[in-house]
Enzyme design. Structure first.
Site, PDB file in Angstrom:
ATOM      1  N   TYR A 144       0.836  -1.199   0.000  1.00 36.76           N
ATOM      2  CA  TYR A 144       0.000   0.000   0.000  1.00 36.76           C
ATOM      3  C   TYR A 144       0.875   1.255   0.000  1.00 36.76           C
ATOM      4  CZ  TYR A 144      -3.746   3.181   1.614  1.00 36.76           C
ATOM      5  OH  TYR A 144      -4.667   4.204   1.740  1.00 36.76           O
ATOM      6  N   GLU A 146       4.165   1.818  -0.553  1.00 37.68           N
ATOM      7  CA  GLU A 146       5.055   2.034  -1.703  1.00 37.68           C
ATOM      8  C   GLU A 146       4.254   2.197  -2.993  1.00 37.68           C
ATOM      9  OE1 GLU A 146       7.904   2.984  -1.227  1.00 37.68           O
ATOM     10  OE2 GLU A 146       9.068   1.736   0.140  1.00 37.68           O
ATOM     11  N   ARG A 185     -10.999  -1.303   9.877  1.00 40.53           N
ATOM     12  CA  ARG A 185     -10.284  -0.150  10.427  1.00 40.53           C
ATOM     13  C   ARG A 185     -10.811   0.164  11.818  1.00 40.53           C
ATOM     14  NH1 ARG A 185     -10.183   3.697   5.123  1.00 40.53           N
ATOM     15  NH2 ARG A 185     -11.993   2.426   4.567  1.00 40.53           N
ATOM     16  N   SER A 188     -14.638   1.679  12.502  1.00 41.47           N
ATOM     17  CA  SER A 188     -15.747   0.742  12.310  1.00 41.47           C
ATOM     18  C   SER A 188     -15.622  -0.435  13.280  1.00 41.47           C
ATOM     19  CB  SER A 188     -15.814   0.271  10.857  1.00 41.47           C
ATOM     20  OG  SER A 188     -14.529  -0.043  10.391  1.00 41.47           O
ATOM     21  N   GLY A 204      -1.749  -3.633  20.488  1.00 37.82           N
ATOM     22  CA  GLY A 204      -0.626  -3.087  21.256  1.00 37.82           C
ATOM     23  C   GLY A 204      -1.151  -2.575  22.591  1.00 37.82           C
ATOM     24  N   ASP A 205      -0.456  -1.576  23.159  1.00 44.63           N
ATOM     25  CA  ASP A 205      -0.922  -1.032  24.446  1.00 44.63           C
ATOM     26  C   ASP A 205      -1.842   0.167  24.248  1.00 44.63           C
ATOM     27  OD1 ASP A 205       0.778   0.990  23.686  1.00 44.63           O
ATOM     28  OD2 ASP A 205       2.211   0.722  25.327  1.00 44.63           O
ATOM     29  N   GLN A 208      -0.333   4.176  20.596  1.00 56.41           N
ATOM     30  CA  GLN A 208      -0.140   4.758  19.247  1.00 56.41           C
ATOM     31  C   GLN A 208      -1.240   5.782  18.975  1.00 56.41           C
ATOM     32  OE1 GLN A 208      -1.330   1.729  19.900  1.00 56.41           O
ATOM     33  NE2 GLN A 208      -2.413   0.772  18.219  1.00 56.41           N
ATOM     34  N   ARG A 276       0.713   9.609  14.412  1.00 57.74           N
ATOM     35  CA  ARG A 276       0.292  10.217  13.136  1.00 57.74           C
ATOM     36  C   ARG A 276      -0.582  11.432  13.430  1.00 57.74           C
ATOM     37  NH1 ARG A 276      -2.800   6.347   9.479  1.00 57.74           N
ATOM     38  NH2 ARG A 276      -0.742   5.510   8.986  1.00 57.74           N
TER      39      ARG A 276
HETATM   40  P1  NAD Z   1     -12.725   1.936   0.232  1.00 54.31           P
HETATM   41  O1  NAD Z   1     -12.033   0.614   0.314  1.00 54.31           O
HETATM   42  O2  NAD Z   1     -14.062   2.054   0.864  1.00 54.31           O
HETATM   43  O3  NAD Z   1     -12.867   2.422  -1.275  1.00 54.31           O
HETATM   44  C1  NAD Z   1     -12.001   2.031  -2.296  1.00 54.31           C
HETATM   45  C2  NAD Z   1     -12.850   1.728  -3.521  1.00 54.31           C
HETATM   46  O4  NAD Z   1     -11.967   1.372  -4.612  1.00 54.31           O
HETATM   47  C3  NAD Z   1     -13.797   0.547  -3.318  1.00 54.31           C
HETATM   48  O5  NAD Z   1     -15.069   0.864  -3.814  1.00 54.31           O
HETATM   49  C4  NAD Z   1     -13.157  -0.585  -4.123  1.00 54.31           C
HETATM   50  O6  NAD Z   1     -14.099  -1.529  -4.584  1.00 54.31           O
HETATM   51  C5  NAD Z   1     -12.505   0.204  -5.251  1.00 54.31           C
HETATM   52  N1  NAD Z   1     -11.362  -0.492  -5.884  1.00 54.31           N
HETATM   53  C6  NAD Z   1     -10.340  -1.121  -5.272  1.00 54.31           C
HETATM   54  N2  NAD Z   1      -9.485  -1.606  -6.190  1.00 54.31           N
HETATM   55  C7  NAD Z   1      -9.981  -1.272  -7.416  1.00 54.31           C
HETATM   56  C8  NAD Z   1      -9.567  -1.499  -8.744  1.00 54.31           C
HETATM   57  N3  NAD Z   1      -8.435  -2.194  -9.015  1.00 54.31           N
HETATM   58  N4  NAD Z   1     -10.330  -1.018  -9.761  1.00 54.31           N
HETATM   59  C9  NAD Z   1     -11.483  -0.340  -9.501  1.00 54.31           C
HETATM   60  N5  NAD Z   1     -11.930  -0.102  -8.255  1.00 54.31           N
HETATM   61  C10 NAD Z   1     -11.190  -0.565  -7.221  1.00 54.31           C
HETATM   62  O7  NAD Z   1     -11.704   2.994   0.853  1.00 54.31           O
HETATM   63  P2  NAD Z   1     -11.870   4.556   1.145  1.00 54.31           P
HETATM   64  O8  NAD Z   1     -11.638   4.745   2.581  1.00 54.31           O
HETATM   65  O9  NAD Z   1     -13.094   5.077   0.511  1.00 54.31           O
HETATM   66  O10 NAD Z   1     -10.600   5.119   0.378  1.00 54.31           O
HETATM   67  C11 NAD Z   1     -10.689   5.758  -0.887  1.00 54.31           C
HETATM   68  C12 NAD Z   1      -9.300   6.227  -1.299  1.00 54.31           C
HETATM   69  O11 NAD Z   1      -8.786   7.147  -0.334  1.00 54.31           O
HETATM   70  C13 NAD Z   1      -8.290   5.101  -1.423  1.00 54.31           C
HETATM   71  O12 NAD Z   1      -7.471   5.336  -2.544  1.00 54.31           O
HETATM   72  C14 NAD Z   1      -7.475   5.218  -0.157  1.00 54.31           C
HETATM   73  O13 NAD Z   1      -6.166   4.745  -0.318  1.00 54.31           O
HETATM   74  C15 NAD Z   1      -7.514   6.713   0.113  1.00 54.31           C
HETATM   75  N6  NAD Z   1      -7.341   6.997   1.549  1.00 54.31           N
HETATM   76  C16 NAD Z   1      -8.363   6.775   2.417  1.00 54.31           C
HETATM   77  C17 NAD Z   1      -8.162   7.027   3.773  1.00 54.31           C
HETATM   78  C18 NAD Z   1      -9.238   6.830   4.790  1.00 54.31           C
HETATM   79  O14 NAD Z   1      -9.000   7.034   5.985  1.00 54.31           O
HETATM   80  N7  NAD Z   1     -10.452   6.473   4.426  1.00 54.31           N
HETATM   81  C19 NAD Z   1      -6.906   7.478   4.228  1.00 54.31           C
HETATM   82  C20 NAD Z   1      -5.892   7.662   3.291  1.00 54.31           C
HETATM   83  C21 NAD Z   1      -6.125   7.424   1.950  1.00 54.31           C
HETATM   84  N1  UDP Z   2      -6.503  -0.698  15.701  1.00 55.34           N
HETATM   85  C1  UDP Z   2      -6.870  -1.258  16.922  1.00 55.34           C
HETATM   86  N2  UDP Z   2      -7.917  -2.125  16.934  1.00 55.34           N
HETATM   87  C2  UDP Z   2      -8.645  -2.444  15.833  1.00 55.34           C
HETATM   88  C3  UDP Z   2      -8.268  -1.847  14.586  1.00 55.34           C
HETATM   89  C4  UDP Z   2      -7.203  -0.993  14.578  1.00 55.34           C
HETATM   90  O1  UDP Z   2      -6.256  -0.996  17.971  1.00 55.34           O
HETATM   91  O2  UDP Z   2      -9.600  -3.233  15.937  1.00 55.34           O
HETATM   92  C5  UDP Z   2      -5.374   0.247  15.692  1.00 55.34           C
HETATM   93  C6  UDP Z   2      -4.322  -0.063  14.655  1.00 55.34           C
HETATM   94  O3  UDP Z   2      -3.367  -0.968  15.178  1.00 55.34           O
HETATM   95  C7  UDP Z   2      -3.732   1.313  14.392  1.00 55.34           C
HETATM   96  C8  UDP Z   2      -4.922   2.248  14.576  1.00 55.34           C
HETATM   97  O4  UDP Z   2      -5.876   1.521  15.334  1.00 55.34           O
HETATM   98  O5  UDP Z   2      -2.756   1.630  15.358  1.00 55.34           O
HETATM   99  C9  UDP Z   2      -5.549   2.684  13.253  1.00 55.34           C
HETATM  100  O6  UDP Z   2      -5.769   1.537  12.488  1.00 55.34           O
HETATM  101  P1  UDP Z   2      -6.561   1.532  11.112  1.00 55.34           P
HETATM  102  O7  UDP Z   2      -6.565   0.106  10.631  1.00 55.34           O
HETATM  103  O8  UDP Z   2      -7.850   2.210  11.266  1.00 55.34           O
HETATM  104  O9  UDP Z   2      -5.720   2.419  10.100  1.00 55.34           O
HETATM  105  P2  UDP Z   2      -4.203   2.887   9.945  1.00 55.34           P
HETATM  106  O10 UDP Z   2      -4.188   4.258  10.461  1.00 55.34           O
HETATM  107  O11 UDP Z   2      -3.287   1.981  10.751  1.00 55.34           O
HETATM  108  O12 UDP Z   2      -3.968   2.760   8.492  1.00 55.34           O
END
Ligand code: NAD
Ligand code: UDP
Length: 313
Positions: A144, A146, A185, A188, A204-205, A208, A276
């Protein structure tokens, strides 16, 4: 009125973006392979003659005539992006090549949904956009991290070499209704566990930290970035700069749900970032953007959403 392609449009953030841009009078093409997205998220938009839903995978070429592209396609939850890591990195790297090719041909502006994960386990805190990050290139998160870093490189090189008009947004943890129940995540997981009075799993503890942005704020930031008139290409951080430890966050969810859940501790996943927090000075000054939704308000709306889904089951 613009013709706008939203890849990943049936996902959590994508579906909110589709709805908002459709309501503003634009023509929307929502493209998704439904790996983590769902038709439920956009069902209410189907039937609108300015909304087109296409099942497609961005690792394959795609042709359309559009003015703007939001490239959101990519699984975002660690559980989902680690399920098929090869596919994840292909989605970022091969996917961005296809989408940039489309942008170049159409002369469309393209916005890439990048991530705070490009900073890895950051040694600079809060994270500013000029920080190059601390990423393990061979770990379980690198498919993810990279992939997203490489996509940023492609964006910049298409911009420098081919004059493609780009926008790079580094999204920090975003939450809200329409996250999948099994998303994995933290927001949820904790809400669903609390609503079911099950144990809350802190990894973890719990020391973070993360900072949580409500989805409507994020969507506003994405749209401002796409349409900024100074031609500011980024990268720009978008997130809500209020830091929580994961343990405090678990306690907050228990309080807001009036749950009887107990907190239990599980092993910290490999390479889980210790801290973060976004520095959003660039977003504030260049986009006049700041998040507006308080965490308690945003969480209550998210809790209501999950409660509704659990009660339907
Ligand atoms: P999500 O998983 O709900 O949405 C991603 C969508 O992309 C899904 O509908 C999935 O079916 C679709 N998808 C995945 N691979 C695909 C492919 N190869 N071709 C076509 N569709 C594809 O995630 P999200 O939280 O809505 O994230 C949306 C974007 O924002 C992502 O690129 C994610 O990396 C970025 N992002 C989200 C967060 C966050 O906290 N939600 C944080 C950082 C970056
Ligand atoms: N985490 C947790 N319990 C869970 C899911 C996540 O303690 O059931 C922690 C996870 O280890 C991370 C933080 O919550 O430190 C955020 O995790 P998430 O998967 O939401 O996204 P990230 O920010 O790590 O991409």
């Amino acid at each position: 009125m613009k013709r706008i392609l939203i890849t990943g449009g049936a996902g959590f953030i994508g579906s909110h973006l589709c709805e908002r841009l459709l309501n503003e009078g634009n023509d929307i093409i929502c493209l998704d392979n439904f790996f983590t997205g769902s038709k439920e998220n956009i069902r209410h938009l189907i039937g609108n003659n300015r909304f087109e839903l296409i099942r497609h995978d961005i690792t394959k070429e795609f042709f359309a005539e559009v003015d703007q592209i939001y490239n959101l396609a990519c699984p975002a939850s660690p559980v989902h992006y680690q399920y098929n890591p090869i596919k994840t990195i292909k989605t970022s790297v091969v996917g961005i090549m296809n989408v940039l090719g489309l942008a170049k041909r159409c002369k469309a502006i393209i916005l890439q949904a990048s991530t705070s994960e490009v900073y890895g386990d950051p040694k600079v805190h809060p994270q500013t956009e000029d920080y190059w990050g601390n990423v393990n290139p061979i770990g379980i998160r690198s498919c993810y991290d990279e992939g997203k870093r490489c996509a940023e490189t492609f964006m910049m090189d298409y911009h420098r070499q081919n004059k493609v008009d780009i926008r790079i947004v580094r999204i920090f943890n975003t939450y809200g209704p329409k996250m999948a129940l099994d998303d994995g995540r933290v927001v949820s997981n904790f809400i669903v566990q609390a609503l079911k009075n099950e144990d809350i799993t802190v990894y973890g503890d719990g020391s973070q930290t993360r900072a949580f942005c409500y989805v409507s704020d994020l969507v506003e930031g994405l749209i401002r970035m796409m349409n900024n008139e100074e031609g500011f290409i980024g990268p720009v951080n978008l997130g809500n700069p209020v830091e929580y430890t994961i343990l405090d966050f678990a306690k907050l969810i228990i309080e807001l749900t009036n749950s009887n859940s107990k907190i239990i501790f599980k092993p910290l996943p490999q390479d889980d970032p210790i801290q973060r927090l976004p520095n959003i000075e660039n977003a504030k000054s260049k986009l006049k953007w700041t998040p507006k939704v308080e965490i308690r308000d945003g969480l209550m709306k998210t809790i209501e959403y999950f409660d509704g889904i659990l009660n339907k089951k």
